[in-house]
Scaffold this active site. Structure first.
Site, PDB file in Angstrom:
ATOM      1  N   TYR A 130      81.928  87.549 125.293  1.00 43.31           N
ATOM      2  CA  TYR A 130      80.655  86.905 125.597  1.00 43.31           C
ATOM      3  C   TYR A 130      80.236  87.378 126.981  1.00 43.31           C
ATOM      4  CZ  TYR A 130      80.737  83.519 121.744  1.00 43.31           C
ATOM      5  OH  TYR A 130      80.724  82.929 120.510  1.00 43.31           O
ATOM      6  N   THR A 156      79.286  90.339 121.704  1.00 45.96           N
ATOM      7  CA  THR A 156      78.315  89.474 121.024  1.00 45.96           C
ATOM      8  C   THR A 156      76.966  89.576 121.722  1.00 45.96           C
ATOM      9  OG1 THR A 156      79.986  87.945 120.200  1.00 45.96           O
ATOM     10  CG2 THR A 156      77.747  87.088 120.431  1.00 45.96           C
ATOM     11  N   LYS A 250      77.972  92.954 117.925  1.00 46.78           N
ATOM     12  CA  LYS A 250      77.850  91.901 116.918  1.00 46.78           C
ATOM     13  C   LYS A 250      76.577  91.086 117.169  1.00 46.78           C
ATOM     14  CE  LYS A 250      80.394  87.873 115.106  1.00 46.78           C
ATOM     15  NZ  LYS A 250      79.413  86.833 115.445  1.00 46.78           N
ATOM     16  N   HIS A 274      75.033  85.013 113.501  1.00 44.13           N
ATOM     17  CA  HIS A 274      75.915  84.022 114.132  1.00 44.13           C
ATOM     18  C   HIS A 274      76.166  82.834 113.197  1.00 44.13           C
ATOM     19  CE1 HIS A 274      77.509  83.640 118.351  1.00 44.13           C
ATOM     20  NE2 HIS A 274      77.879  82.468 117.873  1.00 44.13           N
TER      21      HIS A 274
END
Length: 376
Positions: A130, A156, A250, A274
């Protein structure tokens, strides 16, 4: 307990065994939960072609994901707080994945740290990043993952702003439970006892590593302030340089974004919304996969998550252009229901479903599955 024959059986057992606030944390989406439900519903609209007259004596479910062999075209998605769903959860999933021969992705917001998972498993795994405002912390986290032998870095992209999940707000979800949640925890004695006994009780990748985060109270403040709305493609280039190798992005849900990633030379992207936990009203991941595959599928590897519940879904994703899928909620169900044996059971179920689907569709190798094998 009746026989466990499918992922839904694991979900029902999971619901009985964990506190409500943690079940709701996993089994919910943002706002109206339209996208959360759409992810599963749209898989069901894709019809698989039944074929006959093919020798299906030997059906092989193995595949290659991000350059590595896997016994099934699946990886375990990065899900935060697995160690709260089941004590030592990250280690249990990582061990089951290692034994079965599929990748495990450790979340930044895991309970067990990178180092603890590496020591417990003795095998490479993937690490999910993250991106937060503190770039020194990010740099340190990347180098910790490299030092631990992580083989892939998964970045992400779709958490620069948090979508509201109404159930979490109403449950007052917190690492410090209120009275209502404590009463519910009292009805789950096996879960509570495991949590008391486990040595893994904190967020090992953050506490003691992020600036000013020394305990759970300071973690709450940090988490609320560190989400970085300024994340852009220049940051991805910087992360890639710090990592020094291929990265996986992602959270790609748009052809234009996929093309930008391809132009940057990104090797792999995950088509993902997500799990319906961010932008409510977005398309399902599986509905966007064919368009993205048509645009960039010959330039990079595509994976997919959100809504995968069966071996038939894995087949559908392969047919529409994905090399494999990431398992998020299905993994949480299995872990919360039965711990490490639950993860092993999940993999057995999915492999059996995948093998049966392949055989009845006249396919003996995953590499041969393509768009001609489904009706949309």
């Amino acid at each position: 307990m009746p026989p466990i024959t499918c992922v839904e059986d694991l979900r029902q057992l999971y619901k009985r065994r964990v506190p409500k606030m943690f079940y709701d944390y996993a089994e919910s989406g943002s706002y109206t939960e339209t996208t959360f439900h759409r992810n599963e519903d749209d898989f069901k609209q894709i019809k698989i072609r039944q074929r006959v007259g093919v020798d299906i004596s030997n059906v092989d479910t193995s595949a290659t994901l991000a350059g590595k062999a896997a016994s099934l075209p699946v990886a375990f998605a990065p899900v935060g707080m697995l160690g709260i769903q089941n004590a030592g959860g990250e280690i249990k999933v990582a061990k089951a994945a290692r034994d079965f021969g599929v990748p495990f992705i450790l979340s930044t917001m895991s309970i067990c740290s990178i180092e603890q998972v590496a020591e417990a498993t003795g095998a490479p795994f993937w690490f999910q990043l993250y991106v937060v405002k503190d770039r020194d912390y990010i740099r340190n986290l990347i180098h910790r993952a490299k030092a631990a032998g992580c083989s892939q870095l998964v970045v992400t992209m779709d958490l620069s702003m948090l979508g509201q999940r109404h159930r979490d707000v109403k449950n007052q979800l917190s690492i410090r439970p209120n009275l209502k949640n404590l009463i519910n925890i009292a009805t789950k004695p096996a879960w509570a006892l495991d949590m008391v006994r486990t040595p893994y009780k904190t967020f090992g990748n953050v506490i003691g590593h992020a600036k000013g985060v020394d305990d759970l109270s300071s973690l709450l403040v940090w988490a609320a302030e560190m989400v970085d709305p300024a994340l852009d493609w220049d940051d991805i280039a910087w992360i890639r340089k710090e990592w020094g190798g291929p990265i996986i992005l992602k959270g790609i849900m748009d052809v234009d974004d996929a093309r930008i990633a391809a132009q940057m030379g990104i090797e792999t992207i995950v088509v993902s919304n997500h799990g319906g936990r961010q932008l409510d009203g977005a398309a399902s991941s599986i509905s966007m996969l064919p368009e993205i595959a048509d645009a960039v599928g010959d330039q990079m590897e595509l994976m997919l998550d959100s809504g995968v519940r069966t071996g038939m879904d894995i087949f559908r994703a392969r047919a529409l252009g994905a090399s494999g899928v990431l398992l998020g909620r299905a993994m949480v169900y299995a872990l919360g229901a039965m711990g490490q044996p639950g993860i092993a059971k999940l993999l057995d179920i999915l492999q059996k479903e995948m093998k049966t689907t392949m055989g009845l569709a006249g396919k003996t190798e995953t590499a041969s599955i393509g768009p001609e094998d489904v009706w949309r």
